[in-house]
Design a protein around this motif. Structure first.
Motif: not given
Lengths: 198, 252
Positions: B110-116, B151-162
């Motif tokens: 649930n990536p939205n948890l980061i925003n929350e 299926e997530r790649t490290l660098f794409d996910w890290a960018k999204e997290v940021c």
């Protein structure tokens, strides 16, 4: 000694309470005007956003009250920024105890990450708050906005540029860093604040 | 001077006790996470990470109580992780006195948890831990302590997290973890170059040189390690003096 902590809508107050307890002080967390005025020391700590915290202080008439306090007062982090004239964060008019404006860090290069987070050194130390400390002692910072160096500056830190790590005017003291999270050096600073001769 | 590079011991906690054994310092209770954290703090650790590896509901309560005791006794920042699935978990741990929380699988699900978390408590509170492994097709993220490939790649996910507002990334290379042959510095350097938030290196510390390498080659802002500290193979004061002599800015 009676130590009061200003109760308002900023976060992370419990680490300050814990730090005082480690020094044998049971602080009172309060927004009662009489209790704040009567206390021997007042702390104004916290993490938060300038606009919403300042609105809260005004709505609860804590803005005038803090400005008029006569005992030693210590602002920490957002507390320090709120004691200045204005903050670039949400374009907020603040308490105006220190005649200087708070601005946002502007990175010069990629390594200049914002927020400034972690341990950095204190320099150009002045006054009793830093009694027993040495130049280049490390303290812990977490912030995205800063107070430029000005006539009230009593310690500086260098990140992107030299800025005010601490301020003082009359009975008002303030630190951008978190003494309550800065190990034994931070403990010494809090103790120095409690030991100030009035 | 500049912002110091950070050294971060990581403590795994199960039912209120540290899991990895220690033959380190003279603790009255070697298994007590608070005493161990205090000892590390006194030795010059810059931050601490406590990971709850308990699975049970009762274990969560014990962990929260422990967080309260750590906050009362230790005067350096500490991060807690393990079993954080929703905002209420974050609130409970911050109220107990933690400075930051680390989320891992929950963020991938649930990536939205980061925003929350960042909207409620600020970016500085939110550390996103990423476990990844290098495959023939590149680096991929894993769930559940490295058991499930995503299926997530490290660098794409890290960018999204940021972009979602996280305050820091704690990157563990599963291939390097436990091998004691150094951190995954190539991947770390790329993360550091691509991201605008601090990167904590995790997995692979075996010798003092590995810390120096990750700060220089890996461009890491902080280095986390567990067993080399717990088993006394590397002492923090000795490590920091050595790093300082190597020209690394550390807090002494």
């Amino acid at each position: 000694m009676e130590v009061a902590i200003v109760k308002y809508n900023a976060g992370n107050i419990c680490s300050v309470i814990n730090a005082l307890k480690r020094l044998g002080i049971e602080p009172i967390l309060t927004d009662e005007p009489d209790v704040l005025r009567r206390a021997d020391r007042v702390l104004f700590p916290g993490q938060g956003e300038a606009g919403s915290t300042m609105t809260y202080l005004r709505e609860h008439q804590l803005d005038r009250l803090i400005k008029d306090l006569k005992q030693p007062v210590l602002g920490i982090c957002i507390g320090q920024q709120l004691m200045c004239r204005h903050s670039e964060e949400s374009d907020t008019d603040c308490l105006g105890i220190f005649d200087v404006d708070v601005v946002k860090f502007r990175p010069h290069k990629h390594e200049d990450k914002v927020p400034h987070m972690g341990w950095n050194t204190l320099n150009n130390l002045k006054g009793d708050l830093f009694k027993g400390l040495q130049e280049n002692d490390f303290v812990y910072f977490v912030h995205s906005f800063y107070v430029p160096v000005n006539p009230h500056t009593v310690a500086t830190t260098d990140y992107i540029l030299p800025f005010s790590a601490a301020l003082q005017r009359d009975n008002f003291y303030a630190t951008q860093f978190h003494p309550e999270k800065s190990g034994s050096i931070g403990e010494k600073i809090i103790k120095n604040f409690l030991d100030l001769t009035v | 001077m500049a912002l110091a590079k950070r050294i971060i011991p990581c403590l795994d906690v199960k039912n209120g006790q540290t899991v990895k054994g220690t033959n380190f310092v003279n603790l009255r209770q070697a298994g007590d996470p608070v005493e161990l954290g205090k000892a590390y703090s006194e030795q010059g650790a810059d931050e601490l990470v406590y990971l709850d590896i308990t699975a049970s509901h009762e274990g969560r309560k014990t962990f929260t109580d422990m967080v309260g005791r750590v906050a009362a006794e230790i005067s350096i920042p500490f991060t807690v992780g393990g079993g954080i699935n929703e905002l209420a978990d974050v609130e409970r741990l911050l109220n107990a006195g933690a400075d930051k929380v680390s989320i891992n699988s929950a963020a991938l699900r649930n990536p939205n948890l980061i925003n929350e978390i960042t909207n409620h408590f600020g970016s500085q509170v939110c550390v996103v831990a990423i476990d990844a492994k290098e495959t023939e097709e590149g680096w991929y993220c894993f769930l559940n302590g490295g058991r499930i490939k995503t299926e997530r790649t490290l660098f794409d996910w890290a960018k999204e997290v940021c972009d979602r507002g996280a305050g820091e990334i704690l990157f563990t290379s599963m291939d390097h973890d436990g091998v004691k042959n150094g951190y995954a510095n190539q991947a770390l350097a790329r993360l550091s170059e691509e991201l605008t938030i601090p990167v904590i290196a995790s997995g692979g510390a075996g010798r003092k040189e590995h810390f120096c390498d990750t700060f220089v080659e890996g461009k890491s802002d902080a280095a986390l390690a567990a067993s080399v500290f717990h088993f006394g193979e590397i002492s923090i004061p000795e490590l920091k003096f050595w790093l300082k002599n190597e020209g690394i800015n550390v807090r002494i």
